[in-house]
Design an enzyme around this catalytic site. Structure first.
Site, PDB file in Angstrom:
ATOM      1  N   ASP A   1     -20.484   0.319 -48.319  1.00  0.00           N
ATOM      2  CA  ASP A   1     -20.943   2.153 -48.092  1.00  0.00           C
ATOM      3  C   ASP A   1     -19.910   2.070 -49.441  1.00  0.00           C
ATOM      4  O   ASP A   1     -19.685   2.193 -50.205  1.00  0.00           O
ATOM      5  CB  ASP A   1     -21.636   2.401 -47.022  1.00  0.00           C
TER       6      ASP A   1
ATOM      7  N   HIS B   1     -27.984  -3.513 -44.493  1.00  0.00           N
ATOM      8  CA  HIS B   1     -26.860  -2.721 -44.365  1.00  0.00           C
ATOM      9  C   HIS B   1     -25.797  -2.727 -44.120  1.00  0.00           C
ATOM     10  O   HIS B   1     -24.568  -2.840 -44.665  1.00  0.00           O
ATOM     11  CB  HIS B   1     -27.233  -1.842 -44.052  1.00  0.00           C
TER      12      HIS B   1
END
Length: 367
Positions: free
Chosen positions: A120, A348
């Site tokens: 991320d 994610h």
């Protein structure tokens, strides 16, 4: 001041402590493996912690690495950072974040890192660390967020407002929402409660959320960005708590989530209940503010020289949210690109959703 808090619930092979850094931080780190083994750093993103790596650290340590996962500036049990909206924003700029991880390497008694893994927002940090200090950061695995290269000299604000407000209904980009004074309070004081908000946020960006079917976007335009889920391109009137509300889970579904148990989530809830989100949100403010892009544009055209690879969940819109970034990383932004791995059954939060496959991809790259 180091907070007087109970130890985190960790596997027996992972320890935790604070290190004093030359950049003024008392950095909280998780560690596993032989202290004399080759060093691997794991850098988290938002809204996460060093704790996000708990499920991959034992496997990486077992493969012969000293594995260190810090709470980065603005997060968790690391102290010494300015958590105010109107505070020292420059302390969250990318060069400062690279200084932090460089200082961490020194505090660990090392001259270099054999592999840095960033997920991320930890992914661009890993990329910039490798680009700026290849003598220190020898290899890099970027996860979920591709690095398309430094901003160009001619247009350092390479992601300007594409006119999302003119859509029907009007929309806004989450990174610009995260840059507003309201974002921290609206998430910290989410009407559904902090724990339920985080559960919905993690769920909606995971492979468990069926609508996550990423596709390439053709351009940084309102029409193309509108194809992104609401947690990336939000309804203009919504807070992030509103955006993830459709992903709220009932108690039974939350209890059934094996990759993020209620006990695991309680750690994130307790840490963010104590610190709020502003530290992490300040990273986004530096990313959306043109001043910091202009500073970094001096590196226009400079690729990452060290070997890099990219790993993401196959159901993660993150690797497609910036049009062309993945392709640029695979070509012009890297001088020694070693491949892209998309992991089935992960969205994610790839290192939490599919830890075995994630560890295997990292180790395959190192081999």
């Amino acid at each position: 001041m180091i907070p007087d808090l109970p130890p985190l619930p960790l596997p027996d092979t992972i320890t935790q402590r604070h290190l004093t850094l030359a950049t003024g931080l008392e950095m909280h780190v998780l560690e596993a493996g032989d202290p004399d083994a080759p060093l691997m750093l794991l850098l988290h993103g938002f809204p996460e912690l060093g704790y996000s790596w708990r499920r991959v650290m034992p496997a990486l340590a077992g493969a012969g690495y000293r594995v260190v996962a810090p709470d980065l500036r603005g997060y968790g049990r690391t102290t010494g950072w300015d958590g105010r909206y109107h505070g020292d924003l420059a302390s969250f700029s990318m060069p400062q974040l690279v200084r932090d991880v460089t200082a961490l390497v020194r505090a660990l008694g090392r001259a270099h890192v054999d592999c840095t893994v960033g997920h991320d927002f930890g992914s661009p940090l890993t990329a910039w660390a490798a680009l700026l200090r290849p003598d220190v950061f020898h290899r890099a695995v970027l996860m979920s967020a591709p690095f398309g290269g430094p901003p160009p000299l001619a247009a350092p604000d390479r992601n300007p407002d594409p006119g999302l407000g003119a859509l029907s209904p009007p929309r806004k980009h989450y990174q610009w929402y995260y840059s507003t004074p309201e974002a921290n309070g609206e998430m910290w004081g989410a009407p559904q409660g902090l724990h339920a908000f985080l559960r919905a946020y993690f769920h909606m960006k995971s492979a468990d959320w069926a609508p996550n079917q990423p596709q390439p976007l053709c351009a940084w335009s309102a029409g193309e960005l509108a194809r992104l889920p609401d947690y990336y391109v939000m309804q203009q009137a919504h807070s992030m708590a509103d955006a993830v509300a459709p992903a709220m889970l009932d108690a039974a579904a939350a209890e059934a989530c094996a990759w993020l148990t209620e006990a695991d989530l309680a750690v994130f809830t307790a840490e963010y209940a104590r610190t709020g989100f502003q530290g992490g949100l300040n990273w986004y403010r530096c990313a959306t503010g043109p001043h910091y892009g202009r500073e970094l544009s001096v590196f226009d055209g400079q690729p990452i020289a060290v070997p890099i690879a990219f790993v993401a969940g196959a159901a993660d819109w993150g690797y497609r949210q910036v049009p062309g970034a993945l392709e640029a990383m695979e070509t012009t932004a890297s001088a020694d690109y070693r491949g892209t791995t998309l992991i089935p059954g992960a969205g994610h939060w790839v290192q939490q959703e599919q830890p075995e496959a994630t560890a295997r991809a990292i180790l395959d790259f190192m081999a």
